[in-house]
Scaffold this motif. Structure first.
Motif, PDB file in Angstrom:
ATOM      1  N   VAL A 106       1.931 -10.948   3.495  1.00  0.00           N
ATOM      2  CA  VAL A 106       2.178 -10.540   4.883  1.00  0.00           C
ATOM      3  C   VAL A 106       2.379 -11.778   5.755  1.00  0.00           C
ATOM      4  O   VAL A 106       1.520 -12.660   5.802  1.00  0.00           O
ATOM      5  CB  VAL A 106       0.995  -9.707   5.422  1.00  0.00           C
ATOM      6  CG1 VAL A 106       1.217  -9.356   6.887  1.00  0.00           C
ATOM      7  CG2 VAL A 106       0.824  -8.437   4.599  1.00  0.00           C
ATOM      8  N   HIS A 166      -7.891  -3.712  -2.102  1.00  0.00           N
ATOM      9  CA  HIS A 166      -7.608  -2.402  -2.710  1.00  0.00           C
ATOM     10  C   HIS A 166      -7.491  -2.552  -4.235  1.00  0.00           C
ATOM     11  O   HIS A 166      -6.539  -2.073  -4.862  1.00  0.00           O
ATOM     12  CB  HIS A 166      -6.326  -1.814  -2.120  1.00  0.00           C
ATOM     13  CG  HIS A 166      -6.425  -1.513  -0.658  1.00  0.00           C
ATOM     14  ND1 HIS A 166      -6.957  -0.335  -0.170  1.00  0.00           N
ATOM     15  CD2 HIS A 166      -6.101  -2.263   0.430  1.00  0.00           C
ATOM     16  CE1 HIS A 166      -6.934  -0.353   1.147  1.00  0.00           C
ATOM     17  NE2 HIS A 166      -6.418  -1.518   1.544  1.00  0.00           N
ATOM     18  N   LYS A 218      -7.604 -14.389  -0.407  1.00  0.00           N
ATOM     19  CA  LYS A 218      -6.988 -13.617   0.668  1.00  0.00           C
ATOM     20  C   LYS A 218      -5.733 -14.309   1.191  1.00  0.00           C
ATOM     21  O   LYS A 218      -4.748 -13.639   1.557  1.00  0.00           O
ATOM     22  CB  LYS A 218      -7.994 -13.420   1.798  1.00  0.00           C
ATOM     23  CG  LYS A 218      -7.493 -12.544   2.942  1.00  0.00           C
ATOM     24  CD  LYS A 218      -8.588 -12.352   3.986  1.00  0.00           C
ATOM     25  CE  LYS A 218      -8.120 -11.449   5.129  1.00  0.00           C
ATOM     26  NZ  LYS A 218      -9.198 -11.264   6.139  1.00  0.00           N
ATOM     27  N   LYS A 220       0.814  -1.216   0.000  1.00  0.00           N
ATOM     28  CA  LYS A 220       0.000   0.000   0.000  1.00  0.00           C
ATOM     29  C   LYS A 220       0.853   1.274   0.000  1.00  0.00           C
ATOM     30  O   LYS A 220       0.517   2.261  -0.660  1.00  0.00           O
ATOM     31  CB  LYS A 220      -0.942  -0.007   1.207  1.00  0.00           C
ATOM     32  CG  LYS A 220      -2.149   0.912   1.034  1.00  0.00           C
ATOM     33  CD  LYS A 220      -2.987   1.049   2.294  1.00  0.00           C
ATOM     34  CE  LYS A 220      -3.457  -0.291   2.818  1.00  0.00           C
ATOM     35  NZ  LYS A 220      -4.297  -0.131   4.038  1.00  0.00           N
ATOM     36  N   SER A 221       1.977   1.262   0.720  1.00  0.00           N
ATOM     37  CA  SER A 221       2.750   2.492   0.874  1.00  0.00           C
ATOM     38  C   SER A 221       3.702   2.780  -0.284  1.00  0.00           C
ATOM     39  O   SER A 221       4.267   3.874  -0.346  1.00  0.00           O
ATOM     40  CB  SER A 221       3.547   2.455   2.184  1.00  0.00           C
ATOM     41  OG  SER A 221       4.560   1.471   2.122  1.00  0.00           O
ATOM     42  N   GLU A 264       1.897  -9.643  11.786  1.00  0.00           N
ATOM     43  CA  GLU A 264       0.785  -8.709  11.981  1.00  0.00           C
ATOM     44  C   GLU A 264       1.193  -7.253  11.795  1.00  0.00           C
ATOM     45  O   GLU A 264       0.352  -6.405  11.481  1.00  0.00           O
ATOM     46  CB  GLU A 264       0.187  -8.906  13.372  1.00  0.00           C
ATOM     47  CG  GLU A 264      -0.528 -10.236  13.548  1.00  0.00           C
ATOM     48  CD  GLU A 264      -1.211 -10.356  14.898  1.00  0.00           C
ATOM     49  OE1 GLU A 264      -1.076  -9.404  15.707  1.00  0.00           O
ATOM     50  OE2 GLU A 264      -1.874 -11.378  15.141  1.00  0.00           O
ATOM     51  N   ASP A 265       2.473  -6.942  11.959  1.00  0.00           N
ATOM     52  CA  ASP A 265       2.929  -5.556  11.858  1.00  0.00           C
ATOM     53  C   ASP A 265       2.759  -4.977  10.458  1.00  0.00           C
ATOM     54  O   ASP A 265       2.763  -3.745  10.296  1.00  0.00           O
ATOM     55  CB  ASP A 265       4.395  -5.443  12.284  1.00  0.00           C
ATOM     56  CG  ASP A 265       5.310  -6.373  11.503  1.00  0.00           C
ATOM     57  OD1 ASP A 265       4.876  -7.485  11.154  1.00  0.00           O
ATOM     58  OD2 ASP A 265       6.468  -5.985  11.254  1.00  0.00           O
ATOM     59  N   LEU A 266       2.590  -5.827   9.438  1.00  0.00           N
ATOM     60  CA  LEU A 266       2.463  -5.322   8.072  1.00  0.00           C
ATOM     61  C   LEU A 266       1.059  -5.517   7.482  1.00  0.00           C
ATOM     62  O   LEU A 266       0.870  -5.339   6.275  1.00  0.00           O
ATOM     63  CB  LEU A 266       3.492  -5.995   7.162  1.00  0.00           C
ATOM     64  CG  LEU A 266       4.948  -5.561   7.337  1.00  0.00           C
ATOM     65  CD1 LEU A 266       5.850  -6.315   6.374  1.00  0.00           C
ATOM     66  CD2 LEU A 266       5.113  -4.061   7.135  1.00  0.00           C
ATOM     67  N   LEU A 267       0.103  -5.853   8.318  1.00  0.00           N
ATOM     68  CA  LEU A 267      -1.256  -6.070   7.810  1.00  0.00           C
ATOM     69  C   LEU A 267      -1.799  -4.844   7.087  1.00  0.00           C
ATOM     70  O   LEU A 267      -2.506  -4.972   6.078  1.00  0.00           O
ATOM     71  CB  LEU A 267      -2.192  -6.471   8.951  1.00  0.00           C
ATOM     72  CG  LEU A 267      -2.102  -7.931   9.411  1.00  0.00           C
ATOM     73  CD1 LEU A 267      -2.933  -8.149  10.659  1.00  0.00           C
ATOM     74  CD2 LEU A 267      -2.564  -8.867   8.290  1.00  0.00           C
ATOM     75  N   ASP A 268      -1.465  -3.651   7.569  1.00  0.00           N
ATOM     76  CA  ASP A 268      -1.958  -2.428   6.937  1.00  0.00           C
ATOM     77  C   ASP A 268      -1.325  -2.183   5.569  1.00  0.00           C
ATOM     78  O   ASP A 268      -1.803  -1.338   4.809  1.00  0.00           O
ATOM     79  CB  ASP A 268      -1.692  -1.213   7.828  1.00  0.00           C
ATOM     80  CG  ASP A 268      -2.591  -1.191   9.060  1.00  0.00           C
ATOM     81  OD1 ASP A 268      -3.629  -1.895   9.044  1.00  0.00           O
ATOM     82  OD2 ASP A 268      -2.260  -0.477  10.022  1.00  0.00           O
ATOM     83  N   GLU A 269      -0.248  -2.910   5.254  1.00  0.00           N
ATOM     84  CA  GLU A 269       0.422  -2.739   3.965  1.00  0.00           C
ATOM     85  C   GLU A 269      -0.166  -3.644   2.877  1.00  0.00           C
ATOM     86  O   GLU A 269       0.146  -3.480   1.699  1.00  0.00           O
ATOM     87  CB  GLU A 269       1.921  -3.037   4.100  1.00  0.00           C
ATOM     88  CG  GLU A 269       2.721  -1.954   4.804  1.00  0.00           C
ATOM     89  CD  GLU A 269       3.036  -0.779   3.889  1.00  0.00           C
ATOM     90  OE1 GLU A 269       2.327  -0.599   2.874  1.00  0.00           O
ATOM     91  OE2 GLU A 269       3.996  -0.045   4.191  1.00  0.00           O
ATOM     92  N   SER A 270      -0.998  -4.587   3.248  1.00  0.00           N
ATOM     93  CA  SER A 270      -1.529  -5.533   2.263  1.00  0.00           C
ATOM     94  C   SER A 270      -2.432  -4.828   1.254  1.00  0.00           C
ATOM     95  O   SER A 270      -3.218  -3.939   1.604  1.00  0.00           O
ATOM     96  CB  SER A 270      -2.318  -6.642   2.966  1.00  0.00           C
ATOM     97  OG  SER A 270      -2.907  -7.508   2.008  1.00  0.00           O
TER      98      SER A 270
END
Length: 368
Positions: free
Chosen positions: A223, A236, A351, A195-196, A226-232
């Protein structure tokens, strides 16, 4: 121009010899017939030279694994020389950085005495050290992992990577290639999309064109922690589609090939666990720990390689026969294959291909 990752065929950088062609044709025939005992040799040998690395990338599964670093044994490497005029390609890649192996250049020299293509995938930090070997030993293709078009983004993700150094070293290789009038090596970037950083993909294509590289390959982030879940990028789809379209447009304008994964919901695998997998017919994968595995993206290992055994006995061992029989069977395949995350073969409609948190994904390496 858009390409998809190959699942049956391999990169065709140079014409095959008659010996290679005959083996390839027989191998493909046996693969398509679903044979579990093969008369043909593999078309590719994949050697993980080490599971150690000189970088500390945020998304690497090595961060979530406890293991003892290992190096590929040179005596074992030499034991494969009788196959190097039959297989199409020898690929040097795995969980670690191949160029930190103390005998990396020597391995290229050995392969160069034979017909097999030479391919490696690197983080690019040792390109200056191996430049002479790339040309002295006629490397056919190599890939460099870069996860941003700016030093800030790439450095944040690929901790220890220096984009300016890598860019200059690549330009030097391209310059030498042109001066010598060579078509090889074919060079590409491998970009791990998250994502980033995904919005920098079009600029990475521009950078590839500026350097003189032929291709940019994109893989999605899987991923593991858990620290990179927001990057998946799971969920999107619109962002992915829009960025891919822009990157393809830039590539078409500048003459850079894009190799892209399918967008979510559009993968040809449909609702299957993964795309049809032919790796256990096509490839022989040997880890730096000395264990034979179906591929690098699985915790499954078959057996310890024995250089004193007949190769075909190992190639047709019960473990291989059983794996070939079940790998594409939706009801019988092993659990790690059900949640495949190998970029070329997994199902990007699922997923599980994007998120492996809490799953066993790495080989059973010896613990520290």
């Amino acid at each position: 121009m858009v390409l998809r990752a190959k699942t049956k065929t391999l990169f065709s950088g140079k014409e095959l010899t008659e010996q290679q062609r005959q083996n390839t044709e027989q191998n493909i025939k046996e693969m398509e017939e679903g044979r579990t005992i093969l008369q043909s040799y593999p078309r590719r040998l994949v050697f993980e030279l080490t599971n150690a690395c000189n970088l500390n990338c945020v998304m690497c599964g090595r961060n979530a694994a406890d293991f003892k670093p290992t190096m590929f044994d040179m005596d074992i490497f030499r034991s494969f020389e009788p196959l190097m005029d039959t297989v199409e390609e020898i690929t040097l890649m795995g969980w670690g950085e191949p160029t930190i192996h103390p005998h990396f250049n020597e391995m290229l020299e050995i392969i160069n005495k034979h017909s097999a293509r030479k391919y490696f995938c690197s983080n690019g930090m040792n390109l200056k050290k191996i430049k002479n070997a790339i040309f002295d030993y006629n490397v056919d293709v190599f890939a460099v992992s870069l996860d941003g078009a700016t030093d800030e983004t790439n450095g944040r993700i690929r901790r220890g990577s220096k984009i300016e150094q890598i860019t200059e070293d690549l330009k030097d290789i391209v310059r030498t290639k042109k001066e010598r009038g060579l078509k090889a090596p074919w060079m590409n970037f491998v970009f791990c999309a998250m994502k980033s950083n995904i919005r920098e993909l079009p600029d990475l294509v521009r950078l590839a064109a500026e350097i003189g590289m032929e291709e940019v390959k994109v893989v999605y982030l899987t991923v593991f922690g858990e620290d990179l879940l927001d990057e998946s990028l799971w969920g999107h789809e619109e962002l992915v589609k829009a960025t891919f379209e822009e990157a393809v447009k830039v590539g078409d304008e500048l003459g850079v090939v894009l190799k892209l994964p399918h967008c979510i919901g559009e993968d040809e695998a449909g609702d299957k666990q993964h795309k049809d997998c032919f790796v256990s017919w096509r490839d022989f994968f040997l880890g730096s720990d000395g264990y034979v595995r179906p591929c690098m993206s699985t915790p499954i290992h078959f057996f310890a390689y024995d250089k004193n055994k007949d190769f075909m006995e190992m190639w047709n061992a019960p473990e291989y026969q059983n794996y070939r029989a079940i790998v594409n069977n939706q009801d019988r395949m092993d659990a790690p294959c059900r949640r495949c995350y190998q970029s070329s073969h997994c199902n990007w409609n699922k997923k599980e291909s994007f998120i492996q948190v809490g799953e066993v994904f790495s080989p059973e390496w010896e613990k520290k």
